[in-house]
Design a protein around this motif. Sequence first.
Motif, short mmCIF file in Angstrom:
data_model
loop_
_atom_site.label_atom_id
_atom_site.label_comp_id
_atom_site.label_asym_id
_atom_site.label_seq_id
_atom_site.Cartn_x
_atom_site.Cartn_y
_atom_site.Cartn_z
N THR A 143 0.03 -1.82 -8.42
CA THR A 143 1.34 -2.08 -9.01
C THR A 143 1.85 -0.85 -9.78
N ASP A 258 2.49 0.41 1.10
CA ASP A 258 1.66 -0.44 0.25
C ASP A 258 0.40 -0.77 1.05
N LYS A 290 -10.43 -3.46 -4.79
CA LYS A 290 -10.49 -4.54 -3.80
C LYS A 290 -11.55 -4.19 -2.74
C1 LIG Z 1 -3.32 -6.72 -4.54
C2 LIG Z 1 -2.13 -6.17 -3.82
C3 LIG Z 1 -1.16 -5.46 -4.51
C4 LIG Z 1 -1.22 -5.26 -6.00
O1 LIG Z 1 -2.35 -4.51 -6.34
P1 LIG Z 1 -2.86 -4.48 -7.86
O2 LIG Z 1 -3.90 -3.42 -7.86
O3 LIG Z 1 -3.39 -5.84 -8.12
O4 LIG Z 1 -1.68 -4.16 -8.71
C5 LIG Z 1 -0.10 -4.94 -3.79
N1 LIG Z 1 -0.03 -5.12 -2.46
C6 LIG Z 1 -0.94 -5.80 -1.76
C7 LIG Z 1 -0.79 -5.93 -0.28
C8 LIG Z 1 -2.05 -6.35 -2.42
O5 LIG Z 1 -2.99 -7.02 -1.75
#
Ligand SMILES: *Cc1c(COP(=O)(O)O)cnc(C)c1O
Length: 458
Positions: A143, A258, A290
């Motif tokens: 984010t 993204d 993640k």
């Molecule tokens: C988790 C996610 C985000 C946000 O990421 P953060 O590190 O939680 O801010 C944005 N885009 C996608 C596709 C995500 O899975």
Amino acid sequence: MLPDSSTELSLLEDADARARRWLAGVGGRPVFPGPEAIAAVQGLDEPLTSRGYPENETLTALDDIGGAAVVGSNGPRYHGFVVGSTLPIAAAADRLVSVWDQCASSHLNSPTAHALEKQAGRWVLEALGLPEGSAVGFTTSATAGTISAIATARRSLLAAHGWDTDTKGVRDAPPVRVVVSDLAHVTVLKALRVLGFGLDDVLRVPTEEGRMRAAALPVLDDLTILVLQAGEVNTGEFDPFSEIIPVAKKAGAWVHIDGAFGLWVRASRRHAYLAHDVEFADSWTTDAHKWLNTPYDGAMLIVRDARLLAQTLNADSVYAMAEADAQKNLTLEFSRRARGVPVWAALRTLGYEGVEALVDNTIALAGRLADGLASNGYTILNHVRLNQVLVRAGAPDLTRAVLDAAQSGGATWFGSSAWQGEPVLRLSISSWRTTQAHIDELVVLLAGYLRDATNDVQ
Ligand SMILES: *Cc1c(COP(=O)(O)O)cnc(C)c1O
């Protein structure tokens, strides 16, 4: 009470012993805490005392009450969102980062953080096959990275039109248009709102099976920011980069990707084709917390033209410097934790093949889960090419009943989503700890929940 330095080491030893006990049980404890543990932690309602407590008492309270209500996202049976767990070496490196307590803003404040984050940034570019020399800012989240990327994009598109946002702001600037997928992540929309884009002015392109429809793309120009996705959260799909990026670049648009989790597919020789040509964009956000399985607060913003990011986020006292390799000029923070160090430790330890194995194994396990569920009465709604499985249990009532059973049972945890107007289950295989045996147990568990739900309905 003020600390007594003679107790510092024993306090850390106590914390470590508690951490070891917690980890030893990570595979066995309820994946979501039970109502009593939650009530206990929510019931903590102490006044702030005037004299405080002894340190070891505070640690005991934290562990006994806080630790008991922890969600098992660092375990093998948690499948919510696209959350990963933590690699042992990344957690261990984070421990040292905590005791070093570096202000990782620049070389001057921490030569160690500066050198290791630079190295980690180069490795991230190599692992993801992104352009050499790009800036890598280690951000708190995707984010924060997206906010910084969109700000950089807007500033540089306007600069090319002779508009200096640093002095003149954006109020009277030529309008910059934003184009996103109709499945853009909620945090992309948040980033746009924070930066003063009205959602009415954001053009949302229709998707098919999670992918942006290239044929539905509006005409783009050199005042357009186009945001594409590498890994849509429900389906794990990728926008058709090879079709769209060349058109956008030719029009002079800024292309941001993204890739919060999905960008890591680039580390796999077998699956990298899913994100083919993504390297032709201008900027990318991705998380380490993640799919790479590092602790939270570990994300990256990557910008092809390092100077543009450094000028946008410049925090050097001399305006003209905007040194492109100081993290204070590549991230939103000035004082910041050396959050790139756990990423350094993870990549150094895994090597190319380790990252690839993490990606390949989780994708294979997602396929195994989808096959198992399909043979037990579930309907799989996505093409399971990544680590995401989108599932329906039949009628919406059955899907909801299975969700309730899973979320309250403690043997697994995953969330739900709305897909084409219907409730669906969304399971993600993102942890290095998850094995084939866990997946086979999960299939048996969910087959049982569906049987029970079906009997209840009849
Ligand atoms: C988790 C996610 C985000 C946000 O990421 P953060 O590190 O939680 O801010 C944005 N885009 C996608 C596709 C995500 O899975």
